[in-house]
Structures are given as C-alpha cells and as structure tokens.
Design a protein around this motif. Structure first.
Motif: not given
Ligand code: TYC
Length: 117
Positions: A28-40, A78-93
């Motif tokens: 039987e085929s596996k379900p083909k849909l995946k969650q979209p990759p997320r970007y910090k 203080t640390r030099g870098v930080g995460v503002c949020g995690v989004f799908t690619r279009d929203i992150a861009e």
C-alpha cells in the motif's frame, strides 16, 4: 477458455486484499502529504542600531508585546543572535525582507536572516 483471457479486474481487486491474486504482495502506498518545512527568522546584533528601534521592529513585524520584544532584543544584544519566530518559508522570507527594508529606510545596519528549523 484458458489462461489470462479469463482475468476480470472486479474479481481480482476487492480493494481490501493486499495480494494481487498472482501470489505477489501489493505494498500500500504511504500518505504523500508532508508538513511544510519551517524556518527560524534570526536577528543579528550590531553596535549601531538603537535598542528602541529593534524593539519597535519586533513589535511591528513579529507582533510581540513590548515586554517580549525587549526580552528578545536584550538576548540578541548580549548573545549576538536570537530567534524572532518560526514560520513557513514564504512568511519567513517576507518578514526578513520587511526587517531589512525597515532598517535600510532608517539607515540602520540591523541584519536579519533565516534558516531551516
Ligand atoms: N547592540 C545594539 C546597541 O547596543 C542594540 C541591538 C540589539 C542591535 C539587537 C541589533 O539585533 C540587535 N545599540
């Protein structure tokens, strides 16, 4: 009547039987849909952008409260870098482009980038 000419699909494939009637197992085929990759979306420290400007950007573009924006700004400071949020690619861009454009328009060197989460 002999051999393959008597083969009828309806008799062979009920939709339930994992065997094809010829001694072979049908996978039987596996379900083909995946969650979209997320970007910090990452904010980078620099020595020149005013703290108040960074706080404003985090409120305006990332929807943070003043308290949360101040906490993230101080983390980046203080640390030099930080995460503002995690989004799908279009929203992150879009958010990266908005931060850079806002910084450029105000002649601040504030930098923003993204990486796969
Ligand atoms: N380091 C800056 C200053 O002292 C403040 C700052 C914080 C700049 C975060 C960029 O992403 C940044 N004015």
């Amino acid at each position: 009547m002999t051999g393959m000419s008597d083969w009828h699909p309806k008799e062979q494939d009920s939709g339930e039987d994992p065997h094809d009637g010829a001694g072979l197992t049908v996978q039987e085929s596996k379900p083909k849909l995946k969650q979209p990759p997320r970007y910090k979306v990452l904010l980078l420290n620099d020595d020149f952008t005013p703290m108040e400007f960074v706080v404003y950007v985090l409120e305006a573009i990332f929807g943070m409260s003043r308290e949360k924006a101040t906490q993230i700004m101080l983390h980046v400071h203080t640390r030099g870098v930080g995460v503002c949020g995690v989004f799908t690619r279009d929203i992150a861009e879009t958010k990266v482009a908005q931060v850079k454009e806002h910084a450029r328009a105000n002649q601040h060197p504030l930098m923003c980038t993204m990486e796969e989460a």
